[in-house]
Motif scaffolding. Structure first.
Motif, PDB file in Angstrom:
ATOM      1  N   LEU B 128     -17.795 -50.782  31.691  1.00 14.46           N
ATOM      2  CA  LEU B 128     -17.991 -52.225  31.646  1.00 14.46           C
ATOM      3  C   LEU B 128     -19.455 -52.578  31.850  1.00 14.46           C
ATOM      4  O   LEU B 128     -19.998 -53.453  31.172  1.00 14.46           O
ATOM      5  CB  LEU B 128     -17.135 -52.885  32.726  1.00 14.46           C
ATOM      6  CG  LEU B 128     -17.141 -54.394  32.706  1.00 14.46           C
ATOM      7  CD1 LEU B 128     -16.508 -54.919  31.433  1.00 14.46           C
ATOM      8  CD2 LEU B 128     -16.389 -54.943  33.911  1.00 14.46           C
ATOM      9  N   ALA B 129     -20.090 -51.883  32.777  1.00 13.51           N
ATOM     10  CA  ALA B 129     -21.503 -52.125  33.049  1.00 13.51           C
ATOM     11  C   ALA B 129     -22.323 -51.898  31.784  1.00 13.51           C
ATOM     12  O   ALA B 129     -23.213 -52.693  31.456  1.00 13.51           O
ATOM     13  CB  ALA B 129     -21.980 -51.224  34.172  1.00 13.51           C
ATOM     14  N   GLU B 130     -21.996 -50.837  31.073  1.00 15.46           N
ATOM     15  CA  GLU B 130     -22.691 -50.542  29.810  1.00 15.46           C
ATOM     16  C   GLU B 130     -22.538 -51.687  28.821  1.00 15.46           C
ATOM     17  O   GLU B 130     -23.494 -52.124  28.191  1.00 15.46           O
ATOM     18  CB  GLU B 130     -22.082 -49.294  29.161  1.00 15.46           C
ATOM     19  CG  GLU B 130     -22.751 -48.001  29.539  1.00 15.46           C
ATOM     20  CD  GLU B 130     -21.959 -46.811  28.996  1.00 15.46           C
ATOM     21  OE1 GLU B 130     -21.568 -46.863  27.811  1.00 15.46           O
ATOM     22  OE2 GLU B 130     -21.702 -45.872  29.767  1.00 15.46           O
ATOM     23  N   GLU B 132     -21.789 -54.825  29.385  1.00 11.04           N
ATOM     24  CA  GLU B 132     -22.513 -56.020  29.829  1.00 11.04           C
ATOM     25  C   GLU B 132     -24.012 -55.868  29.615  1.00 11.04           C
ATOM     26  O   GLU B 132     -24.679 -56.807  29.179  1.00 11.04           O
ATOM     27  CB  GLU B 132     -22.236 -56.291  31.305  1.00 11.04           C
ATOM     28  CG  GLU B 132     -20.921 -56.982  31.502  1.00 11.04           C
ATOM     29  CD  GLU B 132     -20.709 -57.420  32.937  1.00 11.04           C
ATOM     30  OE1 GLU B 132     -21.656 -57.326  33.751  1.00 11.04           O
ATOM     31  OE2 GLU B 132     -19.602 -57.860  33.243  1.00 11.04           O
ATOM     32  N   ARG B 133     -24.505 -54.697  29.923  1.00 16.52           N
ATOM     33  CA  ARG B 133     -25.933 -54.449  29.722  1.00 16.52           C
ATOM     34  C   ARG B 133     -26.285 -54.647  28.248  1.00 16.52           C
ATOM     35  O   ARG B 133     -27.271 -55.297  27.910  1.00 16.52           O
ATOM     36  CB  ARG B 133     -26.286 -53.038  30.192  1.00 16.52           C
ATOM     37  CG  ARG B 133     -27.766 -52.770  30.191  1.00 16.52           C
ATOM     38  CD  ARG B 133     -28.195 -51.694  31.188  1.00 16.52           C
ATOM     39  NE  ARG B 133     -27.109 -50.848  31.627  1.00 16.52           N
ATOM     40  CZ  ARG B 133     -26.765 -49.695  31.056  1.00 16.52           C
ATOM     41  NH1 ARG B 133     -27.430 -49.267  30.000  1.00 16.52           N
ATOM     42  NH2 ARG B 133     -25.775 -48.980  31.555  1.00 16.52           N
ATOM     43  N   ILE B 136     -26.408 -58.338  27.438  1.00 12.44           N
ATOM     44  CA  ILE B 136     -27.596 -58.976  28.009  1.00 12.44           C
ATOM     45  C   ILE B 136     -28.834 -58.567  27.220  1.00 12.44           C
ATOM     46  O   ILE B 136     -29.712 -59.388  26.945  1.00 12.44           O
ATOM     47  CB  ILE B 136     -27.728 -58.615  29.513  1.00 12.44           C
ATOM     48  CG1 ILE B 136     -26.630 -59.343  30.308  1.00 12.44           C
ATOM     49  CG2 ILE B 136     -29.105 -58.989  30.048  1.00 12.44           C
ATOM     50  CD1 ILE B 136     -26.558 -58.978  31.768  1.00 12.44           C
TER      51      ILE B 136
END
Lengths: 203, 203
Positions: B128-130, B132-133, B136
């Motif tokens: 998920l972090a990937e 979102e990154r 962004i």
DNA sequence: CCAAGAAATGAACTTGAATTCATTTTTAGG
DNA sequence: CCTAAAAATGAATTCAAGTTCATTTCTTGG
């Protein structure tokens, strides 16, 4: 005969309870809910697994209690800092500053609130939703106040307050997950400016 | 002898695979990861639990596949809409508009991305972090472009892009959890204005 | 229609964590 | 120091979910 607890014993019980909450924060911040097992908590707290149940009736009560205490910790801090200012803009800034500072100081609190809690289960999701709604309402109150005094143009303050909180939340999450921005304090300044412009602050 | 699959059988297998992913989305959107059991998925998909394992090697692979497909679905849509515009501000607006529209149309996608996924476990958290990154960074590219062309004043575009995305995320979460704002489309307009002011858009 | 391969089944097995409880250790107060 | 209450222990139990597999059902192509 019913025995009275001595102060020493009361202190011991209370410190053990604190210890349980403390290690739970540490473990949950770095692991999933599932991995945050009673056995792991008990071991790290230096007690037997069975002993845990003398302090909390079950795992969910523990998490719930922990979250509630963390939230109160945050609120107390916010109120304290806000009271140092009279200007509403300053109060608003103090609220956000306090959140950032507390999250930096107690990173596990930030990780639990922003990253872990959402997905555990519906009950915690609801609790978290309540907390977030509270914080947004707190912000909205400031915005309404400012709008009423003519410092902000006409706008849907609920959406603005939500957006406002959202900017901080997203930057905090990025900081937690990516380590970026490195310098949260200076990002805080940027964010305040961004939001002040976004709100249409006059002057 | 090795038999050839007929088209009819291929279609059946493929539709069954789709069905599994579909019901997983439905179930996970409304329940916790734990409650999203293979048995529940299988039952809702109209297959036996054992059959599930003919389609996915295990539960985590299923979730991972599902998330990846949802993300691609989102990206395809964003690219399609962006291509309709040449002005960067319009492209940026199209990106956000597309997210909102897709999330409204496929609410379970929104719930899974914004609410459920974060807490499951570290692996999904990273995935998920990937994602979102990525989103962004996509936003940041637009902002850099705009800054380069003099449409935006000097600023830390990573922080701005993060804040920008954060406003939408927070409003979406509120919409999912509280049903407020009721009218997401009009909130979208408010948010775009908020962010344009926040970015210091000239003119 | 038939035989072998492919797909599906669901009960049985496995695993791991939450919770319980008979037993032991510590504490209170006479 | 002694006894009963309180606290702590950790092995045993329970429970639920993921995964496997022997068996059954369906499909292919001769």
């Amino acid at each position: 005969m019913v025995y009275q607890k001595t102060e020493k014993v009361k202190a011991k019980l209370s410190s053990k309870r604190k210890k349980i909450i403390e290690v739970t924060r540490e473990i949950l911040a770095e692991n999933s809910y599932r991995e945050t097992s009673i056995k792991a908590i008990a071991t790290k707290a230096g007690i037997a697994t069975g002993t845990f149940y003398l302090y909390f009736s079950n795992k969910d009560v523990l998490i719930d209690t922990m979250v509630e205490e963390m939230y109160q910790e945050l609120l107390v801090e916010i109120k304290k800092e806000r009271s140092k200012h009279s200007d509403i803009f300053d109060k608003l800034e103090a609220s956000m500053q306090t959140c950032i500072k507390l999250f930096v100081k107690e990173e596990n609190l930030a990780k639990i609130f922003l990253v872990k809690l959402p997905g555990i289960n519906n009950a915690f999701n609801k609790k978290l939703a309540e907390i977030e709604r509270d914080l947004i309402k707190l912000t909205k109150k400031d915005l309404d106040d400012l709008k009423g005094k003519g410092f902000l143009p006409e706008q849907d303050t609920l959406v603005s307050a939500t957006a406002f909180v959202g900017t901080f939340r997203q930057v905090l999450i990025s900081w937690l997950k990516e380590g970026e921005p490195r310098d949260l304090e200076s990002a805080f300044q940027t964010l305040m400016q961004y939001n002040m412009r976004g709100l249409g602050k006059k002057g």
